[in-house]
Write an enzyme that holds these catalytic residues in place. Structure first.
Site, short mmCIF file in Angstrom:
data_model
loop_
_atom_site.label_atom_id
_atom_site.label_comp_id
_atom_site.label_asym_id
_atom_site.label_seq_id
_atom_site.Cartn_x
_atom_site.Cartn_y
_atom_site.Cartn_z
N HIS A 61 0.77 -1.24 -0.01
CA HIS A 61 0.01 -0.13 0.10
C HIS A 61 0.71 1.31 -0.05
CE1 HIS A 61 -3.42 -2.33 1.94
NE2 HIS A 61 -3.45 -2.61 0.76
N PHE A 104 -1.08 -8.21 4.77
CA PHE A 104 0.42 -7.65 4.36
C PHE A 104 0.50 -6.39 3.79
CE2 PHE A 104 0.13 -12.43 4.11
CZ PHE A 104 0.50 -12.77 5.23
N CYS A 105 -0.69 -5.57 3.87
CA CYS A 105 -0.85 -4.28 3.41
C CYS A 105 -0.61 -4.55 1.55
CB CYS A 105 0.48 -3.21 3.87
SG CYS A 105 -0.05 -2.94 5.44
N ALA A 106 -1.18 -5.55 1.16
CA ALA A 106 -0.92 -5.86 -0.27
C ALA A 106 -2.59 -6.54 -0.74
CB ALA A 106 0.02 -6.60 -0.39
#
Length: 449
Positions: free
Chosen positions: A145, A381-383
């Site tokens: 992100h 995982f901020c993805a």
């Protein structure tokens, strides 16, 4: 299957056996490559007793190198104001920051006229760059992100099953509509897959765009040469590179950064201030208003020097052996699927993210920590867009390796994971707003004075 139960907690001896902490059980294989601050850390487990902590969450934040901790201790007595102080400590501190800037530039192969701007972390660095881009930015859907959200005018290329097809799609997007910048991750924080960055640089430049690389995951594992590889900008964090003291950096071409509004408005970034206006500095000072994180900057530079001392070849050899051990072991665990972004990816860091056929990865992560003393990460995982494309379940469980990892770390994780997937945890857990937690947690909290 994964399930909680009410069985009596295992004894300390059983926990020690299941964690394989005794020397006789340790398999032959690579040991730690570097001395880290968390080496030998003992953590409590449910039911009593302690085990050696296994840190497989270094992709999120890595512990400090011992050399960094010692360097910080030497620096602290000289800490003072920078650039404007007349005292000896102030002059020493100013020299420390500027020497660190030169160290970062040399380590990443910066061009003579590139800027090194110190930031808080990779996210901060990419937000700074986003304010400077004079046009649209094209990214891939696999980005963290931090490299997906900051861009003010953004187009996203959805990845194909192969890297080759993905780069073809990126090229077609740039051919159809020019962009000022292409910004890509150096290595996925979900799969560890490394992109062919020099090919991406040539592709972007051929279409009139510059290239920025989010090196948050890549730089702690591989030496990066910005100029030789054709990168225009590089962003990275100290806390992922064994210097968790709150500093990162953006390195790259000066023209866009000199034309951008200051990242922060304040002292140090100005030539002069009047009630009716201000004249801003150029160069790195323009974006470094306020008192800098001297200790974090010094720690970051010292970490890079220590990684150079270890050597790129040694790091690659160490990680390749452990990565193969990890993936070979995961292939033998029933009910587990390892996530991949590309069928043709032939290079990856020591990261493996799995999903389960049944059960909760959050519960498994909690049990790994509470019963086995093993730290991993469960979640997205901020993805999020990347997980939506490559995963069949909402969340994954990630194990990540670093310079302090060993073959015994990998084996303990594989043994514990196999048992948890087959039999479930030995203790009862409940899901709370903070995630999965032991229903009765008898582990003492650390006393940190």
């Amino acid at each position: 299957m994964i399930a909680t139960d009410e069985r009596t907690p295992r004894t300390r001896a059983r926990a020690a056996r299941s964690s394989r902490t005794d020397a006789a059980a340790a398999a032959v294989g690579p040991g730690p490559l570097a001395a880290l601050a968390d080496a030998g850390l003992e953590v409590p487990v449910l039911g009593g007793g302690t085990v050696r902590h296994v840190n497989l969450d270094v992709a999120a934040s890595a512990p400090a190198l011992d050399a960094v901790v010692q360097h910080v201790a030497r620096v602290l007595p000289y800490y003072a104001s920078v650039h404007r102080g007349s005292g000896y400590p102030s002059q020493a501190t100013t020299a420390l920051v500027e020497d660190a800037r030169a160290t970062v530039a040399r380590h990443v192969g910066a061009r003579d006229d590139d800027l090194v701007v110190f930031t808080r972390n990779t996210t901060d660095a990419l937000n700074l760059l986003a304010s400077a881009v004079p046009g649209e930015t094209v990214v891939l859907d696999l980005e963290h992100h931090a490299n997906l959200l900051p861009w003010r005018s953004r187009r996203v290329v959805v990845g194909a099953p192969t890297i080759a097809a993905t780069l073809d799609a990126l090229d077609a997007e740039l051919a159809a509509r020019p962009a000022a910048l292409v910004s890509v991750t150096g290595a996925s924080n979900v799969t560890g897959e490394v992109l062919p960055l020099e090919r991406v640089a040539r592709l972007a430049h051929a279409r009139g765009a510059r290239l920025a690389v989010d090196a948050a995951q890549l730089l702690p594992h591989r030496r990066v040469d910005l100029a030789a590889s054709g990168f225009d900008y590089l962003a990275f964090s100290g806390h992922k590179a064994y210097a968790p003291f709150g500093a990162g950096a953006l390195v790259g071409r000066a023209d866009w950064l000199d034309a951008a509004p200051p990242h922060l408005a304040g002292g140090g970034a100005v030539e002069s201030v009047r009630l009716d206006g201000v004249d801003w500095k150029h160069g790195a000072d323009r974006h470094e208003a306020g008192t800098p994180n001297v200790i974090g900057i010094a720690a970051l530079a010292r970490a890079l020097v220590e990684l150079e001392r270890i050597g790129d070849a040694s790091r690659r050899e160490h990680e390749a052996a452990l990565t193969a051990r990890l993936h070979d072991g995961l292939a033998k665990v029933s009910g587990v699927r390892v996530l991949r972004g590309f069928d043709d990816a032939d290079d990856r860091l020591g990261i493996a993210t799995i999903e389960l056929e049944r059960g909760s990865v959050g519960l498994v992560a909690a049990a790994l920590a509470a019963e086995h003393g093993i730290s991993v990460r469960a979640g997205r995982f901020c993805a999020h867009p990347f997980l939506d494309r490559v995963a069949t379940r909402a969340n994954g469980l990630r194990a990540s390796l670093g310079a302090g990892s060993s073959a015994d770390d990998v084996d303990r994780f594989l043994d514990a994971l196999t048992r948890l997937v087959a039999d479930g945890p030995a203790h009862a857990y409940e899901r709370t707003p903070a995630g999965w937690c032991p229903r009765v947690d008898d582990r003492p909290r650390p006393v940190i004075d």
